[in-house]
Design a protein around this motif. Structure first.
Motif, PDB file in Angstrom:
ATOM      1  N   THR A   1       0.809  -1.224   0.000  1.00  0.00           N
ATOM      2  CA  THR A   1       0.000   0.000   0.000  1.00  0.00           C
ATOM      3  C   THR A   1       0.840   1.271   0.000  1.00  0.00           C
ATOM      4  OG1 THR A   1      -0.177  -0.257   2.413  1.00  0.00           O
ATOM      5  CG2 THR A   1      -2.039  -1.028   1.080  1.00  0.00           C
ATOM      6  N   SER A   2       2.141   1.180   0.263  1.00  0.00           N
ATOM      7  CA  SER A   2       3.009   2.362   0.199  1.00  0.00           C
ATOM      8  C   SER A   2       3.540   2.589  -1.211  1.00  0.00           C
ATOM      9  CB  SER A   2       4.194   2.207   1.157  1.00  0.00           C
ATOM     10  OG  SER A   2       5.152   1.281   0.638  1.00  0.00           O
ATOM     11  N   GLY A   3       3.255   1.643  -2.115  1.00  0.00           N
ATOM     12  CA  GLY A   3       3.759   1.736  -3.471  1.00  0.00           C
ATOM     13  C   GLY A   3       5.083   1.033  -3.675  1.00  0.00           C
ATOM     14  N   MET A   4       5.583   0.351  -2.652  1.00  0.00           N
ATOM     15  CA  MET A   4       6.864  -0.352  -2.736  1.00  0.00           C
ATOM     16  C   MET A   4       6.675  -1.749  -3.312  1.00  0.00           C
ATOM     17  SD  MET A   4       9.418  -1.373   0.386  1.00  0.00           S
ATOM     18  CE  MET A   4      10.887  -2.351   0.120  1.00  0.00           C
ATOM     19  N   THR A   5       7.530  -2.125  -4.261  1.00  0.00           N
ATOM     20  CA  THR A   5       7.528  -3.501  -4.763  1.00  0.00           C
ATOM     21  C   THR A   5       8.272  -4.355  -3.752  1.00  0.00           C
ATOM     22  OG1 THR A   5       7.460  -2.833  -7.083  1.00  0.00           O
ATOM     23  CG2 THR A   5       8.266  -5.047  -6.601  1.00  0.00           C
ATOM     24  N   ILE A   6       7.557  -5.266  -3.115  1.00  0.00           N
ATOM     25  CA  ILE A   6       8.165  -6.065  -2.058  1.00  0.00           C
ATOM     26  C   ILE A   6       8.656  -7.419  -2.550  1.00  0.00           C
ATOM     27  CG2 ILE A   6       6.898  -4.948  -0.194  1.00  0.00           C
ATOM     28  CD1 ILE A   6       4.954  -7.297  -0.191  1.00  0.00           C
ATOM     29  N   GLU A   7       8.215  -7.825  -3.748  1.00  0.00           N
ATOM     30  CA  GLU A   7       8.708  -9.096  -4.290  1.00  0.00           C
ATOM     31  C   GLU A   7       8.418  -9.170  -5.789  1.00  0.00           C
ATOM     32  OE1 GLU A   7       7.693 -13.802  -3.759  1.00  0.00           O
ATOM     33  OE2 GLU A   7       8.242 -12.688  -1.949  1.00  0.00           O
ATOM     34  N   TYR A   8       9.375  -9.773  -6.498  1.00  0.00           N
ATOM     35  CA  TYR A   8       9.190 -10.096  -7.910  1.00  0.00           C
ATOM     36  C   TYR A   8       9.424 -11.591  -8.037  1.00  0.00           C
ATOM     37  CZ  TYR A   8      10.084 -10.222 -12.965  1.00  0.00           C
ATOM     38  OH  TYR A   8      10.043 -10.520 -14.302  1.00  0.00           O
ATOM     39  N   GLY A   9       8.364 -12.315  -8.380  1.00  0.00           N
ATOM     40  CA  GLY A   9       8.447 -13.775  -8.451  1.00  0.00           C
ATOM     41  C   GLY A   9       8.506 -14.267  -9.879  1.00  0.00           C
ATOM     42  N   VAL A  10       9.352 -15.274 -10.116  1.00  0.00           N
ATOM     43  CA  VAL A  10       9.485 -15.884 -11.438  1.00  0.00           C
ATOM     44  C   VAL A  10       9.395 -17.392 -11.283  1.00  0.00           C
ATOM     45  CG1 VAL A  10      10.898 -16.151 -13.502  1.00  0.00           C
ATOM     46  CG2 VAL A  10      10.996 -14.003 -12.196  1.00  0.00           C
ATOM     47  N   ASP A  11       8.416 -17.999 -11.946  1.00  0.00           N
ATOM     48  CA  ASP A  11       8.265 -19.453 -11.935  1.00  0.00           C
ATOM     49  C   ASP A  11       8.437 -19.979 -13.350  1.00  0.00           C
ATOM     50  OD1 ASP A  11       6.890 -20.681  -9.208  1.00  0.00           O
ATOM     51  OD2 ASP A  11       6.530 -18.538  -9.471  1.00  0.00           O
ATOM     52  N   VAL A  12       9.276 -21.004 -13.492  1.00  0.00           N
ATOM     53  CA  VAL A  12       9.468 -21.651 -14.790  1.00  0.00           C
ATOM     54  C   VAL A  12       8.961 -23.079 -14.671  1.00  0.00           C
ATOM     55  CG1 VAL A  12      11.107 -22.335 -16.573  1.00  0.00           C
ATOM     56  CG2 VAL A  12      11.483 -20.218 -15.278  1.00  0.00           C
ATOM     57  N   GLY A  13       7.931 -23.414 -15.446  1.00  0.00           N
ATOM     58  CA  GLY A  13       7.331 -24.738 -15.383  1.00  0.00           C
ATOM     59  C   GLY A  13       8.038 -25.707 -16.309  1.00  0.00           C
ATOM     60  N   GLY A  14       8.175 -26.949 -15.865  1.00  0.00           N
ATOM     61  CA  GLY A  14       8.823 -27.972 -16.676  1.00  0.00           C
ATOM     62  C   GLY A  14       8.076 -28.246 -17.969  1.00  0.00           C
ATOM     63  N   PRO A  15       8.752 -28.837 -18.962  1.00  0.00           N
ATOM     64  CA  PRO A  15       8.103 -29.138 -20.246  1.00  0.00           C
ATOM     65  C   PRO A  15       6.834 -29.962 -20.053  1.00  0.00           C
ATOM     66  CG  PRO A  15      10.466 -29.489 -20.410  1.00  0.00           C
ATOM     67  CD  PRO A  15      10.163 -29.245 -18.948  1.00  0.00           C
TER      68      PRO A  15
END
Length: 244
Positions: free
Chosen positions: A219-233
């Motif tokens: 709510t302060s406008g801060m990005t607290i996490e950037y998540g990246v998931d790569v799924g198997g074939p």
């Protein structure tokens, strides 16, 4: 030296995990593999039985041997919501391992997502989600978090599964600022050699994988996490909703 049926089972399992044989596909008939020189009927039958015992296929009279549906992909937002409801980010039939954490230099895409300069310190947390029954990799998940939050919350630097929820749960409880927005994206790309180790596939695999990202803003406008998931074939994304 392993028996011939074990070698054949391992070769077929590798094709299933790489996506060459996708969920719902029929494996060749026993007679076809015999004619192809893969072994006797007993050898092929034993290999198929081993695959069935490992949860990779199902066999039935009249329908042949079919590749089973595997664990599906979940976004970081899905796991956060599940954690709030159940206390665990795991879906039914999955588990996680290979938890790692540490301060690293932010790659360009991560720096852009977090609003910092490339090369600045950032916390990287990663884990591997697996099918609980077969041990096959469902996805490899990475969470990128501002380094100052790691200083305030040393638990985030521990290379193990967090107790009591996800990293987002821990951060919002600590700051008192709830999540206000999530920016999600999903696309497909062809596997790269860099995927081999994390997805546990042959280095020369060229198959489609699904990439899921989410940028979480409080709510302060801060990005607290950037998540990246790569799924198997061969994995597919599904969304789980709870109607109250």
């Amino acid at each position: 030296m392993p028996p011939k049926w074990r070698d054949l089972a391992d070769a077929l399992a590798a094709k299933i995990r790489s996506g060459e044989y996708a969920p719902g596909d029929h494996l060749p008939k026993i007679e076809e593999l015999v004619l192809a020189g893969k072994g006797s009927k007993t050898t092929v039958h034993s290999a198929y039985k081993a695959l069935e015992a490992e949860g990779l296929v199902t066999s039935s009279r009249g329908h042949g041997t079919v590749v089973r549906e595997r664990g599906t992909l979940a976004t970081a937002a899905d796991r956060e919501e599940r954690s709030k409801l159940t206390g665990s980010s795991w879906r039914a039939g999955e588990r996680s391992d290979s938890h790692m954490a540490g301060i690293v230099s932010a790659p360009e895409d991560v720096a852009e997502a977090l609003g910092i300069s490339a090369g600045e310190p950032v916390l990287r947390r990663s884990r591997t989600y697996r099918d609980e029954h077969t041990g096959a990799v469902i996805s490899h998940s990475t969470s990128w978090i501002p380094a100052n939050l790691a200083e305030e919350l040393p638990e985030l630097l521990m290379g193990k599964r967090l107790s009591g929820g996800t990293s987002i749960d821990l951060i919002t409880r600590h700051t008192g600022r709830p999540v206000a927005r999530r920016y999600s994206a999903m696309w497909s790309r062809i596997t790269t050699p860099a995927d081999a180790a994390t997805l546990e596939i042959p280095e020369d695999t060229r198959a489609a994988v699904t990439v899921l990202t989410v940028r979480v803003v409080d709510t302060s406008g801060m990005t607290i996490e950037y998540g990246v998931d790569v799924g198997g074939p061969g994995r597919r994304w599904t969304k789980e909703e709870v109607i109250q």
